[in-house]
Design a protein around this motif. Structure first.
Motif, PDB file in Angstrom:
ATOM      1  N   PHE A  65      26.656   1.163   4.785  1.00 31.57           N
ATOM      2  CA  PHE A  65      27.179   2.346   5.469  1.00 31.57           C
ATOM      3  C   PHE A  65      26.131   3.464   5.489  1.00 31.57           C
ATOM      4  O   PHE A  65      25.931   4.134   6.523  1.00 31.57           O
ATOM      5  N   PHE A  84      23.487   2.590   8.095  1.00 28.46           N
ATOM      6  CA  PHE A  84      23.998   2.788   9.463  1.00 28.46           C
ATOM      7  C   PHE A  84      24.065   4.267   9.804  1.00 28.46           C
ATOM      8  O   PHE A  84      23.675   4.693  10.905  1.00 28.46           O
ATOM      9  N   LYS A 104      32.695   0.827  10.255  1.00 33.32           N
ATOM     10  CA  LYS A 104      31.629   0.732   9.254  1.00 33.32           C
ATOM     11  C   LYS A 104      32.005   1.398   7.931  1.00 33.32           C
ATOM     12  O   LYS A 104      31.316   1.221   6.926  1.00 33.32           O
TER      13      LYS A 104
END
Length: 573
Positions: A71, A74, A98
């Motif tokens: 996470f 991202f 996510k």
């Protein structure tokens, strides 16, 4: 009726795992494999026990690190575009997916009776027209996802190092069948209790958890007839108090004084009357004694023994209520005799069929596994769960008769050599102790039989294609060509398995035939006849003497090729 599967996502060390269990299951694994985390995951879904407090709210350390890292990565990579697209619902759907969410799903096996079926249906809010699925799920995730992402972006910008706002997580427990919340009243019929390995305070005088346990145990098991007797005894107790002279003297001064003549009749009418508290309050002052001492005065081992026995009894009397009892390391704090006693107690309790009780044990002790049977074992390793349910029954019975066999070394040793008997075990360990084999990590185990295939099949369940572990097999030829070929297939098909067989009939024959060993052994023992026959007679004693001579540098022994090759292969892997 019992739990057959536990599915965990993003909880502590579990990224994604399915753990199959039975009505009785032993969970084993190395340190930090997740045994304690599994017990806490179960409690997040099922905990409904007044004897134990447990919070279902998660902290940052409860979220899986790999999921957080993914996470973080991202978010860092897409921070600018996410910040510009917060109001784009379609785009944000992919962002929300996510977010690390913790999901724990408990799946029950089909009910065996109409009562059990109705019990499960009521609990998970299943209507008659629904397709029945006995799955309960705990989900912890941010409810306001947009706010969550905005704060994540803010924290990332402010502190450089990302901090997830875990306080925005909320949990719910619901039926997977239809998404409905679990009926809290019906949940009282489903109970999970975990006996942690750290159970030192069970009967300490400052905590006295044993008070509550024994009080609840008596309250749940008392009959109607005994309930009447208790109430009669309680009334009798207060009658006796009224007759105590000290109590009467409380009002004597008033009665003897003319100043209080106007309230005399009220004083004469005054008496003690029991307020009829519930039985649990009456029993709350009862504690456990062993002999002439309170339980808390006994040693830690005795206290833990009694704790385990009492909890088993407590759950057995909960008729028509599903009880899931989890014991972490039953061997904790127990001496050998008490450990054997509790193992026998657990074994016999398991043998008693109870459709409303399920037992799960975690352990580091091979005796627990062998005594309570290998086919009940589930192994946690590298984020995976490996069930040994289908292990050969002959091996299960064999290990049950050899409770001290170190099955854990077989399952978890990084470098392992299996041999048939104690003579090979002594000889190889003596070689490993010599200077040329210093700092090795090799474990040598004598399996006490000729067949290795079942052991190899178990080992492969855990270590197949594992580049960090290997196993070597040292076997006697015994004029069995087919058996040799079958064992060699394991070597040919697996890079981390090495199998070597004697050239002659047994290891003693190869030892004598290697180099100048025959003459050296003849001199050591002053043998006049056949050296091989001499060694085979009293094999263990003779090998012990050879090993002592090797260790003391009184004899130089050349290593038979099959043993030398195995040691080299295992050490260099």
């Amino acid at each position: 009726m019992y739990i057959k599967n536990i599915h965990i996502e993003n909880f502590r060390n579990f990224k994604y795992i399915d753990i199959p269990i039975k009505q009785f299951t032993i969970i084993i694994g190395e340190n930090d494999s997740g045994k304690s985390n599994l017990l806490d995951a179960i409690r997040l879904v099922l905990h409904n026990n007044g004897l134990q407090y447990f919070s279902r709210t998660l902290g940052i350390t409860d979220l899986n690190e790999d999921a957080l890292d993914e996470f973080y990565a991202f978010l860092n990579e897409n921070a600018s575009i996410i910040a510009k697209s917060l109001d784009d619902k379609e785009f944000m759907k992919g962002v929300y997916e996510k977010i690390p969410t913790v999901r724990i799903r408990i799946t029950f096996d089909d009910a065996k009776s109409e009562y059990q079926k109705q019990l499960l249906k009521d609990w998970v809010n299943i209507d008659d027209e629904d397709e029945i699925s006995y799955d309960i799920e705990y989900l912890s995730a941010p409810v306001k996802q947009k706010d969550f992402i905005e704060e994540c972006l803010f924290l990332q910008e402010k502190v450089k190092r990302f901090m997830i706002p875990v306080e925005k997580y909320e949990y719910k427990i619901y039926s997977v069948n239809n998404g409905k919340a679990i009926n809290k009243d019906k949940a009282k019929n489903f109970n999970v209790s975990v006996i942690d390995a750290d159970r030192d305070t069970f009967s300490q005088s400052d905590k006295q958890n044993s008070y509550r346990l024994i009080s609840s145990l008596i309250t749940k098991s008392i009959t109607s007839e005994d309930r009447v007797k208790v109430e009669e005894s309680y009334n009798s107790f207060f009658s006796e108090i009224q007759n105590i002279q000290s109590f009467k003297q409380i009002f004597n001064r008033m009665k003897d004084s003319r100043k209080f003549e106007n309230i005399q009749e009220y004083i004469d009418e005054m008496q003690l009357i029991p307020n009829f508290p519930n039985l649990k309050n009456i029993f709350s002052n009862i504690n456990i004694g062993i002999g002439d001492e309170f339980l808390y005065q006994k040693g830690l081992g005795t206290r833990n023994l009694m704790y385990l026995i009492l909890l088993f009894s407590y759950f057995q009397v909960n008729d028509k209520i599903y009880n899931f009892l989890c014991i972490e390391e039953p061997e904790a704090h127990l001496c050998v005799n008490n450990f054997n006693l509790i193992l026998d107690f657990i074994k016999k309790s398991v043998e008693i069929q109870n459709d409303y009780m399920q037992l799960l044990i975690t352990s580091h002790n091979p005796k627990v596994i062998n005594k309570l049977k290998l086919n009940n074992v589930v192994i946690l390793k590298n984020g995976k769960a490996i069930s040994l349910q289908d292990v050969d029954k002959q091996l299960v019975n064999y290990l049950a008769k050899r409770p001290n066999f170190d099955i854990l070394k077989l399952l978890f040793a990084k470098k392992l050599i299996l041999v048939e008997g104690s003579t090979e075990e002594m000889f190889i360990n003596t070689l490993l102790d010599k200077e040329s084999y210093i700092l090795n990590e090799i474990e040598v185990i004598a399996i006490g039989q000729k067949g290795y295939k079942t052991f190899l099949d178990i080992w492969l369940k855990i270590h197949k294609n594992d580049s960090t572990s290997c196993i070597g097999i040292v076997r006697d030829f015994d004029n069995q060509k087919i058996a040799k070929q079958e064992h060699n297939k394991y070597d040919e098909q697996n890079e981390n398995i090495f199998v070597r067989t004697t050239e002659k009939y047994t290891m003693e024959d190869d030892l004598v035939a290697t180099g100048n060993n025959e003459e050296r052994i003849r001199t050591l023992f002053k043998i006049e006849g056949d050296v091989s026959d001499f060694l085979k007679n009293s094999k263990a004693d003779n090998m012990r003497l050879i090993c002592e001579a090797i260790s003391e540098n009184k004899i130089e022994i050349e290593v038979p090729s099959h043993i030398g090759e195995i040691i080299k292969c295992v050490m260099e892997y």
